[in-house]
Enzyme design. Structure first.
Site, short mmCIF file in Angstrom:
data_model
loop_
_atom_site.label_atom_id
_atom_site.label_comp_id
_atom_site.label_asym_id
_atom_site.label_seq_id
_atom_site.Cartn_x
_atom_site.Cartn_y
_atom_site.Cartn_z
N THR A 186 0.84 -1.20 0.00
CA THR A 186 0.00 0.00 0.00
C THR A 186 0.87 1.25 0.00
O THR A 186 2.10 1.17 -0.18
CB THR A 186 -1.03 -0.05 1.16
OG1 THR A 186 -1.93 1.04 1.02
CG2 THR A 186 -0.36 0.01 2.53
N LYS A 222 3.38 1.32 -3.95
CA LYS A 222 2.80 0.52 -5.03
C LYS A 222 3.60 0.63 -6.34
O LYS A 222 3.68 -0.34 -7.09
CB LYS A 222 1.35 0.92 -5.27
CG LYS A 222 0.41 0.47 -4.16
CD LYS A 222 -1.04 0.78 -4.54
CE LYS A 222 -1.96 0.44 -3.38
NZ LYS A 222 -3.38 0.68 -3.73
N ASP A 243 -6.95 -3.81 -7.23
CA ASP A 243 -7.84 -2.70 -6.85
C ASP A 243 -9.02 -2.55 -7.80
O ASP A 243 -10.17 -2.38 -7.37
CB ASP A 243 -7.06 -1.38 -6.80
CG ASP A 243 -6.15 -1.28 -5.59
OD1 ASP A 243 -6.43 -1.94 -4.57
OD2 ASP A 243 -5.14 -0.55 -5.67
#
Ligand code: ATR
Length: 273
Positions: A64, A68, A105
């Site tokens: 995170t 990333k 995501d």
């Protein structure tokens, strides 16, 4: 697939991450032997921590903020959706020890919309607010869902144009200023960080119609500024990003363990907890 049991999320800061709570619930639910921890890597020490984790037999990592893009650079191989995102949130090693990078995501966002909330994306006119890393991270799966058109509106219009160039071969994508937008849209997704500070881009009321679904990729215990705005303009549904968070975790769990957890009870537990 790995028979390792150790998993973790790496970030800085990492104290507030919900990923350990989510993956621990997945492990309980599926009976998989998964221990999931937090790792706060020093800003200059991400690569070292990742290499140490896997050399000690770790099974997989979530990545995170702010790592990333570094995770993308570190991975030996990328899925197509990670390549589009230019960012990786899921790492694991293949049987030859090559570091694999994926980005779950966008799949999380699309599943939360389509599966959890019955939102039709195929053929939809979709407005995306923002053109930063969060938006780039979800565009490949969003375009794969077959919308008629995706319009990206951003304060800094050059960044919206840049995303249109990058994803031109993946679907119908247009850039716009906030002021030039013509609504209503079927789906509006807020990917700006403005909502977190209680701020909103300058959005016309006419962007929201009675059938418009509004989705804020941010989440929090209270209604976000964007969802409050959308609700007051009669949006059919206002959704926050908690479901996306749990769904992206479930995609990672599926990659690592070959089992897709049941996300509904986990979303409900986090919502009530
Ligand atoms: P993230 O990784 O969360 O996407 P980012 O890459 O810094 O973070 O992008 C933040 C996004 O929120 C950008 O689209 C930014 O707009 P600019 O590109 O013009 O900076 C948008 N944003 C942040 N605060 C905003 C505000 N008050 N009004 C409108 N847009 C805002």
């Amino acid at each position: 697939m790995s028979d390792a049991t150790r998993y973790a999320v790496v970030g800085n800061p990492i104290g507030h991450s919900l990923s350990p709570a989510i993956h621990t619930r997945f492990a309980e639910q599926t009976g998989e032997a998964v221990r999931y921890e937090r790792i706060e890597a020093p800003l200059e020490g991400f690569e070292q921590r990742v290499r140490a984790f896997f050399s000690e037999g770790g099974g997989g990592l979530n990545v995170t903020v702010p790592f990333k893009q570094q995770a993308w650079a570190l991975a030996d191989d990328h899925t197509q959706r990670a390549a589009g995102a230019g960012a990786v949130n899921t790492l694991w090693q293949d049987e030859r020890g090559r570091l694999q990078g994926d980005n779950t995501d966008g799949a999380g966002l699309v599943r939360d919309l389509m599966v959890n909330n019955d939102v039709e994306l195929a053929g939809a006119r979709v407005l995306v607010l923002g053109a930063g890393g969060a938006v780039r991270g979800v565009l490949t799966p969003l375009l794969d869902a077959g919308p008629e058109q995706v319009v990206i509106a951003n304060r800094t219009i050059e960044k919206a144009h840049e995303l249109c160039r990058l994803f031109a071969d993946q679907g119908s994508l247009d850039a716009s200023t906030f002021e030039a937008l013509k609504g209503p849209f079927d789906v509006i997704i807020n990917g700006t960080s403005a909502s977190l500070q209680g701020e909103l881009p300058p959005l016309a009321d006419t962007l929201v119609g009675n059938n418009t679904v509004c989705y804020d990729m941010m989440y929090g215990s209270e209604t976000t500024a964007f969802n409050a705005w959308a609700g007051a303009r009669g949006a059919a549904k206002t959704l926050d990003g908690l479901g996306m968070l749990v769904e992206q975790a479930a995609e990672s769990f599926l990659i690592w363990r070959g089992i897709r957890p049941d996300t509904g009870p986990v979303i409900a537990a986090l919502r009530n907890g």
